[in-house]
Structures are given as C-alpha cells and as structure tokens.
Motif scaffolding. Structure first.
Motif, short mmCIF file in Angstrom:
data_model
loop_
_atom_site.label_atom_id
_atom_site.label_comp_id
_atom_site.label_asym_id
_atom_site.label_seq_id
_atom_site.Cartn_x
_atom_site.Cartn_y
_atom_site.Cartn_z
N UNK A 29 33.74 102.67 94.67
CA UNK A 29 34.15 103.15 93.34
C UNK A 29 33.71 104.58 93.05
N UNK A 30 32.64 105.04 93.69
CA UNK A 30 32.17 106.40 93.47
C UNK A 30 33.14 107.45 94.02
N UNK A 31 34.04 107.03 94.90
CA UNK A 31 34.99 107.96 95.51
C UNK A 31 36.35 107.97 94.81
N UNK A 32 36.47 107.26 93.70
CA UNK A 32 37.73 107.23 92.96
C UNK A 32 37.70 108.34 91.91
N UNK A 33 38.62 109.27 92.05
CA UNK A 33 38.72 110.38 91.11
C UNK A 33 39.40 109.93 89.82
N UNK A 34 40.48 109.16 89.97
CA UNK A 34 41.20 108.65 88.80
C UNK A 34 42.09 107.50 89.20
N UNK A 35 42.53 106.76 88.19
CA UNK A 35 43.51 105.69 88.38
C UNK A 35 44.79 106.14 87.71
N UNK A 36 45.87 106.12 88.47
CA UNK A 36 47.17 106.58 87.98
C UNK A 36 48.10 105.38 87.83
N UNK A 37 48.71 105.28 86.64
CA UNK A 37 49.79 104.32 86.44
C UNK A 37 51.06 105.04 86.85
N UNK A 38 51.76 104.51 87.82
CA UNK A 38 52.96 105.19 88.33
C UNK A 38 54.08 105.16 87.32
N UNK A 39 54.85 106.24 87.23
CA UNK A 39 54.89 107.34 88.18
C UNK A 39 53.91 108.47 87.90
N UNK A 40 53.43 108.64 86.66
CA UNK A 40 52.69 109.88 86.39
C UNK A 40 51.74 109.82 85.19
N UNK A 41 51.09 108.68 84.96
CA UNK A 41 50.21 108.56 83.80
C UNK A 41 48.80 108.21 84.26
N UNK A 42 47.83 109.02 83.84
CA UNK A 42 46.44 108.77 84.19
C UNK A 42 45.83 107.78 83.20
N UNK A 43 45.16 106.75 83.73
CA UNK A 43 44.42 105.82 82.87
C UNK A 43 43.03 106.40 82.65
N UNK A 44 42.59 106.42 81.36
CA UNK A 44 41.31 107.05 81.05
C UNK A 44 40.33 106.15 80.33
N UNK A 45 40.81 105.14 79.65
CA UNK A 45 39.91 104.35 78.80
C UNK A 45 40.38 102.91 78.70
N UNK A 46 39.57 102.10 78.05
CA UNK A 46 39.85 100.67 77.93
C UNK A 46 41.18 100.40 77.23
N UNK A 47 41.52 101.20 76.22
CA UNK A 47 42.79 100.99 75.50
C UNK A 47 43.99 101.20 76.42
#
Length: 107
Positions: free
Chosen positions: A45-63
């Motif tokens: 998990x320390x090597x994950x920069x971000x989680x992307x919802x395809x095609x182009x949305x970054x997930x940032x928080x619980x909501x």
C-alpha cells in the motif's frame, strides 16, 4: 457487499486484466478499499500513489468510495518505475483454483 473491478495501472504488462474484489458496504472507506485492493493484487500500500476510477477520476476520500457502484473499474497507480518490481504475477499453476490434472487432459 460491493463488487469492484481492480487492476494495476501498467500498460507494459502483457496481461493487465481486472480482478473482482468485494467490500463490505458497512466499511466503504478509502483506507479499506486500499487495503483490500493491495492485498488481492499483491502490492504494498505504501507504493500506491492514487486510486483512479476509470476512465479519469481520482478517488480521494471516503465519500468518493461511498459513491462507487457494483462493477466499477478502478486502477491502482503506483509510485515506482516499471524497473522496480514490487509484485510478481503468479503463474497459472500458482493461482488458486488451478487444477493441474485438468490441465493435462487431452482431447
């Protein structure tokens, strides 16, 4: 349970298939999504920069995670270069559910 499709973002992989993961709908948090995804894909998990919802949305928080729907496609974007191998994709015979005797059958 919420079923999501997850893979590691790496266009250089020959096989870059999604896997399906299940999250408890009572625990839809970013931290839980990261934990389950990394466990299933064999990534630190320390090597994950971000989680992307395809095609182009970054997930940032619980909501953001709470709004996900069944079978949405996600990618883990790693912070390391392709030369640093953080995980090893198991061979077919190492995967769970593989039946060696069935693979030797001839028709």
């Amino acid at each position: 349970e919420l079923v999501l499709k997850v893979r590691i973002q790496n266009p250089n992989l020959r096989e870059n298939d999604f896997i399906e993961i299940e999250l408890d709908r009572q625990e839809l948090t970013y931290k839980e999504l990261l934990r389950v995804s990394c466990r299933e894909l064999g990534v630190n998990p320390e090597h994950v920069q971000k989680i992307r919802k395809l095609p182009n949305t970054m997930l940032r928080k619980d909501k953001d995670v709470a709004r996900l729907q069944d079978f949405q496609e996600l990618e883990l974007v790693l912070t390391v270069s392709d030369k640093q191998l953080l995980f090893r994709v198991p061979t077919l015979s190492e995967r769970s559910g593989y039946n060696k005797k069935a693979s030797e059958l001839t028709y």
